[in-house]
Motif scaffolding. Structure first.
Motif, PDB file in Angstrom:
ATOM      1  N   VAL A  85     -10.653 -25.335  39.225  1.00  0.00           N
ATOM      2  CA  VAL A  85     -10.545 -26.739  38.820  1.00  0.00           C
ATOM      3  C   VAL A  85      -9.086 -27.166  38.749  1.00  0.00           C
ATOM      4  CG1 VAL A  85     -11.011 -28.384  36.953  1.00  0.00           C
ATOM      5  CG2 VAL A  85     -12.764 -26.741  37.624  1.00  0.00           C
ATOM      6  N   VAL A  86      -8.240 -26.293  38.178  1.00  0.00           N
ATOM      7  CA  VAL A  86      -6.816 -26.608  38.060  1.00  0.00           C
ATOM      8  C   VAL A  86      -6.191 -26.810  39.439  1.00  0.00           C
ATOM      9  CG1 VAL A  86      -4.605 -25.470  37.604  1.00  0.00           C
ATOM     10  CG2 VAL A  86      -6.294 -25.668  35.791  1.00  0.00           C
ATOM     11  N   SER A  87      -6.647 -26.034  40.423  1.00  0.00           N
ATOM     12  CA  SER A  87      -6.015 -26.142  41.744  1.00  0.00           C
ATOM     13  C   SER A  87      -6.306 -27.492  42.413  1.00  0.00           C
ATOM     14  CB  SER A  87      -6.419 -24.969  42.646  1.00  0.00           C
ATOM     15  OG  SER A  87      -7.770 -25.064  42.971  1.00  0.00           O
ATOM     16  N   MET A  88      -7.173 -28.317  41.797  1.00  0.00           N
ATOM     17  CA  MET A  88      -7.376 -29.677  42.314  1.00  0.00           C
ATOM     18  C   MET A  88      -6.233 -30.601  41.907  1.00  0.00           C
ATOM     19  SD  MET A  88     -11.359 -30.213  41.277  1.00  0.00           S
ATOM     20  CE  MET A  88     -11.625 -31.760  42.134  1.00  0.00           C
ATOM     21  N   TRP A  89      -5.520 -30.248  40.830  1.00  0.00           N
ATOM     22  CA  TRP A  89      -4.501 -31.161  40.301  1.00  0.00           C
ATOM     23  C   TRP A  89      -3.069 -30.769  40.619  1.00  0.00           C
ATOM     24  CZ3 TRP A  89      -9.188 -31.260  37.799  1.00  0.00           C
ATOM     25  CH2 TRP A  89      -9.694 -32.540  37.577  1.00  0.00           C
ATOM     26  N   VAL A  90      -2.834 -29.488  40.782  1.00  0.00           N
ATOM     27  CA  VAL A  90      -1.440 -29.047  40.947  1.00  0.00           C
ATOM     28  C   VAL A  90      -0.904 -29.503  42.292  1.00  0.00           C
ATOM     29  CG1 VAL A  90      -1.677 -27.063  39.429  1.00  0.00           C
ATOM     30  CG2 VAL A  90      -2.215 -26.830  41.854  1.00  0.00           C
ATOM     31  N   SER A  91       0.407 -29.353  42.463  1.00  0.00           N
ATOM     32  CA  SER A  91       1.047 -29.757  43.711  1.00  0.00           C
ATOM     33  C   SER A  91       0.534 -28.893  44.861  1.00  0.00           C
ATOM     34  CB  SER A  91       2.555 -29.597  43.595  1.00  0.00           C
ATOM     35  OG  SER A  91       2.868 -28.234  43.445  1.00  0.00           O
ATOM     36  N   ALA A  92       0.732 -29.385  46.079  1.00  0.00           N
ATOM     37  CA  ALA A  92       0.228 -28.667  47.256  1.00  0.00           C
ATOM     38  C   ALA A  92       0.811 -27.254  47.328  1.00  0.00           C
ATOM     39  CB  ALA A  92       0.580 -29.435  48.526  1.00  0.00           C
ATOM     40  N   ARG A  93       2.094 -27.146  46.942  1.00  0.00           N
ATOM     41  CA  ARG A  93       2.728 -25.824  47.021  1.00  0.00           C
ATOM     42  C   ARG A  93       2.138 -24.862  46.012  1.00  0.00           C
ATOM     43  NH1 ARG A  93       9.088 -26.279  47.093  1.00  0.00           N
ATOM     44  NH2 ARG A  93       8.983 -24.062  46.618  1.00  0.00           N
ATOM     45  N   MET A  94       1.910 -25.378  44.795  1.00  0.00           N
ATOM     46  CA  MET A  94       1.323 -24.541  43.751  1.00  0.00           C
ATOM     47  C   MET A  94      -0.099 -24.131  44.134  1.00  0.00           C
ATOM     48  SD  MET A  94       1.597 -22.983  40.939  1.00  0.00           S
ATOM     49  CE  MET A  94       2.821 -23.510  39.742  1.00  0.00           C
ATOM     50  N   LYS A  95      -0.806 -25.039  44.809  1.00  0.00           N
ATOM     51  CA  LYS A  95      -2.161 -24.760  45.243  1.00  0.00           C
ATOM     52  C   LYS A  95      -2.162 -23.576  46.217  1.00  0.00           C
ATOM     53  CE  LYS A  95      -6.193 -27.128  47.021  1.00  0.00           C
ATOM     54  NZ  LYS A  95      -6.822 -28.389  47.365  1.00  0.00           N
TER      55      LYS A  95
END
Lengths: 261, 283
Positions: A85-95
């Motif tokens: 779920v968190v990976s929907m919000w973080v920046s593209a690089r963080m994803k």
């Protein structure tokens, strides 16, 4: 679509499945053999199951395994879903970074992972037992939950989320009332997979078990090293029945979801 | 919210992996340069002894055994599994679902049970010998246990589903009209297979290769039960050194050697598929 498979294809596939399941079926069959050797079949018997239920060590190992598996499944379901779920919000690089990091426990050879955790928990003076087992098992379970939940999240129509936010829902409200109910079946299926994987793990558990908290696979492994005995067959057969029960539940959940659509 | 604030949400996950994978791995690296006393206790004294042992010809033999085992396992699973994946993707929807179910089911079945099954089949008093003797084809049992080949069969059997699923995902995406076009242009079945089918399903082949190769390096319980320890593999050696052998620094060095072998295969995977995050491996 018409079946395009040649006769040879069907023959090869059938032969393959016979070979794939022959070892499993042999284990089950010989658990009912009255003779203690596989050399001959002397008739049907439940003697080995009787002996099994009298074995206290196996009962203890079984209880440890169940505790560890349930705790692992819960912890992994929470952490894996959180990551997805968190990976929907973080920046593209963080994803991208999260994707790579989640694969890490799956690509480091399990022996190396087990040894490194053995040294680490030893250095921390952490007693080996349920805690170390759950922590180490969650390591190879969380990535599977993450992947399965992420695949489901990708199917969700983004406009539903946007409209919820436009209508004034807070992010947390939206996650709780829209996202979580939609991914719930995936979470449960993934958690059941974690349960099965934790119950089956030999390699990492060998390093993580404490003197009074041996898991069932670690105990079964030590029994198998002594050689072929029908008692091991009986134990394996019971584990198989338990596994099929878990698969049945997970199938039921997937079926329900299909009808709900 | 600003981007960096949203990225804070990822911190617990980074910490979790850092704590359970990052720090332990760094510890292994540090440990591989330390000595030990006669009781197996770690002595904080820098040494290259462990690494010297890793490249010692006797121990290099262990690397070679493991490498050979992993390569042969990947090759066998590919040769057996590719046709299975190919045939399955051509089946009618109902039979295809059944076939896929039967391929995936072993993932759930206890890996110890699946190894033990081969002990029942291949033992001197095992099922295969019983059948052959009953048929009068042999007079005394064929010795099939405790060989390199026995471990190989068990390891390949264990990892076969990984290969099939990886290859299936690729084969299923293959555009069949390309094959038709190739036949129309006069190419033979074999030529089409080697020039069209294989190159287009290469990502699946390499993915399956990686997924099989890495665990094949360390399935020590399989080689222990079926190989009887007659051939020493990295997994067995590390396990013995870390537990009964009480030589943790050396176990650490060999673990890193195993990680290095895994990284080699991953580098190969990245080069061929350009899948940097490795996500494609697990879908």
């Amino acid at each position: 679509m018409r079946d395009k498979t040649s006769r040879f294809g069907v023959f090869y596939l059938s032969l393959f499945f016979v070979m794939l399941y022959l070892p499993v079926l042999s284990v089950v069959l010989y658990s009912f053999n009255a003779s203690s050797s596989t050399a001959q079949w002397t008739g049907w018997s439940l003697e080995w199951y009787r002996q099994l239920f009298r074995d206290r060590t196996i009962g203890q190992a079984f209880r440890t395994s169940i505790q560890v598996a349930v705790l692992t499944a819960i912890l992994s379901a929470v952490l894996g879903t959180f990551t997805a779920v968190v990976s929907m919000w973080v920046s593209a690089r963080m994803k991208k970074a999260l994707q790579g990091i989640m694969i890490l426990p799956l690509i480091v050879p399990e022996v190396a992972l087990g040894v490194s955790l053995l040294f680490f928990f030893n250095a921390l003076r952490l007693p080996f037992g349920i805690l170390t087992l759950v922590l180490s098992h969650s390591l190879f379970c969380v990535p599977y939950v993450y992947i399965m939940v992420r695949l489901r999240l990708a199917e969700i129509d983004a406009s539903i989320i946007e409209s919820a936010l436009d209508l004034g829902a807070s992010t947390w409200q939206m996650v709780r009332t829209i996202i979580l109910p939609l991914v719930a079946p995936s979470i449960v299926t993934a958690a059941l997979l974690c349960l099965a994987m934790s119950l089956d793990d030999v390699i990492i558990s060998t390093y993580m078990s404490g003197p009074r908290s041996t898991t069932l696979p670690v105990h079964v492994f030590s029994m198998m090293r002594v050689g072929v005995t029908p008692k091991v067959n009986a134990l394996c057969t019971l584990i198989l029945v338990g596994t099929f029960f878990i698969i049945g539940v997970s199938q039921l959940i997937t079926k329900k979801r299909r009808f709900a659509k | 919210m600003r981007t960096w604030k949203r990225n804070l949400l990822a911190v617990p996950i980074l910490l979790w992996i850092g704590l359970l994978v990052g720090i332990p791995m760094l510890l292994v690296v540090a440990l591989s340069f330390l000595s030990r006393d006669h009781l197996g206790n770690i002595v904080y004294q820098f040494t290259l002894d462990n690494w010297r042992k890793v490249v010692d010809p006797i121990y290099l033999r262990v690397f070679w055994n493991s490498l050979l085992m992993a390569l042969l396992t990947a090759l066998i699973t590919l040769l057996v599994g590719y046709p299975v994946a190919y045939i399955t993707s051509n089946l009618s929807p109902r039979r295809r679902a059944l076939s896929l179910g039967l391929i995936m089911l072993p993932f759930w079945i206890s890996s110890l049970l699946r190894t033990y099954g081969w002990m029942i089949l291949l033992g001197n008093a095992g099922v295969i010998n019983n059948v052959l003797m009953a048929l009068g084809l042999i007079e005394r049992p064929l010795p099939m246990m405790y060989k390199f080949g026995t471990s190989l069969v068990g390891t390949a059997y264990m990892l076969l589903p990984f290969m099939i699923v990886a290859v299936f995902n690729s084969v299923d995406k293959l555009d069949r009209s390309l094959l038709e076009a190739s036949y129309d242009l006069g190419a033979s079945r074999w030529k089409t297979f080697f020039h069209i089918t294989i190159p287009l399903t290469l990502p699946g082949i390499v993915g399956g290769f990686t997924l099989v190769f890495i665990p094949a390096l360390g399935l020590y319980f399989v080689s222990d039960l079926l190989g009887g320890g007659n051939t020493v593999f990295l997994g067995n050696l590390i396990h013995t050194l870390a537990t009964r052998g009480r030589n943790r620094p050396l176990a650490a060095a060999f673990s890193l050697g195993m990680v290095a072998l895994a990284l080699m295969v991953l580098a190969f995977y990245w080069k061929v598929t350009k899948d940097k995050t490795g996500e494609g491996l697990f879908q």
